[in-house]
Design a protein around this motif. Structure first.
Motif, PDB file in Angstrom:
ATOM      1  N   SER A  98      38.635  47.671  21.525  1.00  0.00           N
ATOM      2  CA  SER A  98      38.461  46.292  21.104  1.00  0.00           C
ATOM      3  C   SER A  98      39.429  45.984  19.962  1.00  0.00           C
ATOM      4  O   SER A  98      40.633  46.088  20.135  1.00  0.00           O
ATOM      5  CB  SER A  98      37.000  46.048  20.729  1.00  0.00           C
ATOM      6  N   CYS A 107      39.886  47.911  26.174  1.00  0.00           N
ATOM      7  CA  CYS A 107      39.556  46.477  26.049  1.00  0.00           C
ATOM      8  C   CYS A 107      40.138  45.904  24.766  1.00  0.00           C
ATOM      9  O   CYS A 107      39.410  45.337  23.945  1.00  0.00           O
ATOM     10  CB  CYS A 107      38.057  46.224  26.164  1.00  0.00           C
ATOM     11  N   ASP A 132      30.009  36.293  27.821  1.00  0.00           N
ATOM     12  CA  ASP A 132      30.394  37.649  27.441  1.00  0.00           C
ATOM     13  C   ASP A 132      29.702  38.049  26.139  1.00  0.00           C
ATOM     14  O   ASP A 132      29.286  37.195  25.343  1.00  0.00           O
ATOM     15  CB  ASP A 132      31.920  37.711  27.277  1.00  0.00           C
ATOM     16  N   TRP A 153      31.216  39.317  23.725  1.00  0.00           N
ATOM     17  CA  TRP A 153      32.171  38.877  22.697  1.00  0.00           C
ATOM     18  C   TRP A 153      32.917  37.705  23.312  1.00  0.00           C
ATOM     19  O   TRP A 153      33.813  37.895  24.118  1.00  0.00           O
ATOM     20  CB  TRP A 153      33.118  40.023  22.334  1.00  0.00           C
ATOM     21  N   ASN A 183      35.461  35.419  18.934  1.00  0.00           N
ATOM     22  CA  ASN A 183      36.860  35.807  18.835  1.00  0.00           C
ATOM     23  C   ASN A 183      37.609  34.924  17.839  1.00  0.00           C
ATOM     24  O   ASN A 183      38.377  35.407  16.995  1.00  0.00           O
ATOM     25  CB  ASN A 183      37.502  35.717  20.224  1.00  0.00           C
ATOM     26  N   VAL A 224      39.823  47.144  30.856  1.00  0.00           N
ATOM     27  CA  VAL A 224      39.130  45.918  30.498  1.00  0.00           C
ATOM     28  C   VAL A 224      38.174  45.586  31.637  1.00  0.00           C
ATOM     29  O   VAL A 224      38.362  46.048  32.768  1.00  0.00           O
ATOM     30  CB  VAL A 224      40.155  44.778  30.273  1.00  0.00           C
ATOM     31  N   GLU A 258      35.087  39.722  31.254  1.00  0.00           N
ATOM     32  CA  GLU A 258      35.103  39.665  29.796  1.00  0.00           C
ATOM     33  C   GLU A 258      36.227  38.782  29.273  1.00  0.00           C
ATOM     34  O   GLU A 258      37.224  38.513  29.960  1.00  0.00           O
ATOM     35  CB  GLU A 258      35.166  41.055  29.173  1.00  0.00           C
ATOM     36  N   THR A 259      36.071  38.366  28.046  1.00  0.00           N
ATOM     37  CA  THR A 259      36.994  37.451  27.377  1.00  0.00           C
ATOM     38  C   THR A 259      38.425  37.967  27.381  1.00  0.00           C
ATOM     39  O   THR A 259      39.377  37.206  27.596  1.00  0.00           O
ATOM     40  CB  THR A 259      36.505  37.216  25.931  1.00  0.00           C
ATOM     41  N   PHE A 260      38.623  39.255  27.138  1.00  0.00           N
ATOM     42  CA  PHE A 260      39.960  39.817  26.969  1.00  0.00           C
ATOM     43  C   PHE A 260      40.664  40.156  28.280  1.00  0.00           C
ATOM     44  O   PHE A 260      41.788  40.658  28.252  1.00  0.00           O
ATOM     45  CB  PHE A 260      39.895  41.086  26.112  1.00  0.00           C
ATOM     46  N   ARG A 261      40.032  39.894  29.411  1.00  0.00           N
ATOM     47  CA  ARG A 261      40.609  40.317  30.692  1.00  0.00           C
ATOM     48  C   ARG A 261      42.061  39.876  30.850  1.00  0.00           C
ATOM     49  O   ARG A 261      42.953  40.695  31.096  1.00  0.00           O
ATOM     50  CB  ARG A 261      39.780  39.767  31.854  1.00  0.00           C
ATOM     51  N   HIS A 290      32.430  42.815  27.915  1.00  0.00           N
ATOM     52  CA  HIS A 290      33.062  43.491  26.792  1.00  0.00           C
ATOM     53  C   HIS A 290      32.129  44.567  26.214  1.00  0.00           C
ATOM     54  O   HIS A 290      30.984  44.291  25.883  1.00  0.00           O
ATOM     55  CB  HIS A 290      33.422  42.493  25.701  1.00  0.00           C
TER      56      HIS A 290
END
Length: 339
Positions: free
Chosen positions: A183, A211, A230, A232, A237, A276, A280-283, A310
């Protein structure tokens, strides 16, 4: 600063279609935790959430980490950046191995606003240090908003340079260092690889980016798609990035060491492992970073875990998806260390 004061976030309109479904095992684990697992962090509740994290997050003692003599553990205070304080490193290695070991230099997660160096070590020692016979150093970098960029990254860099220079004292092989993190720690590891390249610092043999939190702009399709869903999401973020960057949040000229997704040149970096979740947000920012590494002629292994939110392997460590993710990471580490 309130949520209303945060700079506007340009980007795609909120998606109208459905979000990717969570893996059934993960959905059940999330439901069992209740709504608190998805309560976003905001500027208004940040101080309270940080205090709760300090109270609740494990911080095992050196003796506990030694696990009845299975590991040699030491807490070290080493010089920080020229204008910064000393940095605390927690060094651990399997006991009874006299030869120099490869090193995993690890940066903990927590959005750069939470977390500590010790809480991650039991899992790292159990899953990687013992079976792979490697040493681990976990870094107690300073947290935002008390310390803004570049403070946390400079802590990580100073500890990295010190560890490589004192390899004999630590019993490590300075030519076999992997930098990694999860993260926020994954984002810091990516930034550390860029900074070491550009400053002519120690050369890691790999970067393990789990991730990773890479893009302060917070405007990808997945960040909109997973808003409110998600663990997160884009509200948390935005809060974390603003805490780290302060007045530089949203700046067009933000350096890539602050947010690696901003980097225009990803050439000359060590092989990377990125993973990841699909939900999730970071995908999208993580997939884009792997693609950018490939376009720069670099080496990257990318895993997108279907139905993963996440931190799914932390929330549901016994799930089939979490086991698969851990196995894939271990296989990559074995290959990198065998080169």
């Amino acid at each position: 600063m309130s949520a209303a004061d945060l700079p506007p976030e340009p980007g795609p309109a909120a998606p109208t279609g459905a979000a990717p479904p969570f893996d059934p095992e993960l959905a059940a684990a999330l439901a069992a935790l209740g709504g608190g697992a998805r309560e976003p962090i905001t500027p208004e509740n940040l101080a309270v959430r940080q205090a709760l994290d300090v109270a609740a997050r494990p911080r095992p003692t050196v003796r506990e980490l030694e696990a009845d003599g299975r590991f040699e553990v030491a807490e070290l205070r080493v010089p920080g950046a020229p204008d910064g304080p000393d940095v605390t490193l927690v060094s651990a290695r399997p006991a009874g191995i006299p030869r120099p070991l490869p090193l995993l230099y690890y940066l903990h997660g927590g959005g750069m606003i939470m977390g500590n160096a010790r809480s991650v070590l039991p899992q790292l020692l159990r899953e990687w240090a013992l079976p792979l016979e490697l040493a681990v150093i976990s870094v107690e970098y300073r947290l935002a908003p008390r310390t803004r960029y570049p403070g946390p990254l400079e802590d990580c860099y100073a500890g990295f340079v010190w560890a490589a220079a004192h390899a004999a004292r630590l019993g490590i092989d300075a030519d076999r260092i992997v930098i990694g993190g999860k993260s926020a720690g994954g984002g810091l590891a990516a930034a550390l690889a860029l900074l070491a390249r550009d400053r002519g610092g120690p050369v890691p043999i790999g970067q393990l980016l789990l991730c990773p939190m890479l893009d302060d702009r917070n405007d990808t399709f997945s960040s909109h798609q997973m808003a409110g869903l998600d663990t997160w999401d884009r509200t948390s973020n935005a809060t974390a990035w603003q805490a780290l960057l302060g007045d530089r949040y949203g700046a067009a000229d933000l350096p890539p060491y602050a947010a690696p997704a901003r980097a225009a040149d990803l050439s000359g970096l060590p092989p990377a492992y990125l993973d990841v979740g699909s939900a999730e947000t970071f995908r999208d920012e993580d997939v884009a970073y792997a693609q950018a590494l490939w376009r720069a002629g670099g080496e990257a292994e990318l895993h997108v875990w279907p139905g993963g939110f996440h931190g799914f392997d932390t929330f549901a460590p016994r799930s089939a998806l979490a086991r698969d993710a851990r196995d894939a990471r271990s296989r990559w580490l074995r290959r990198i260390l065998a080169r």
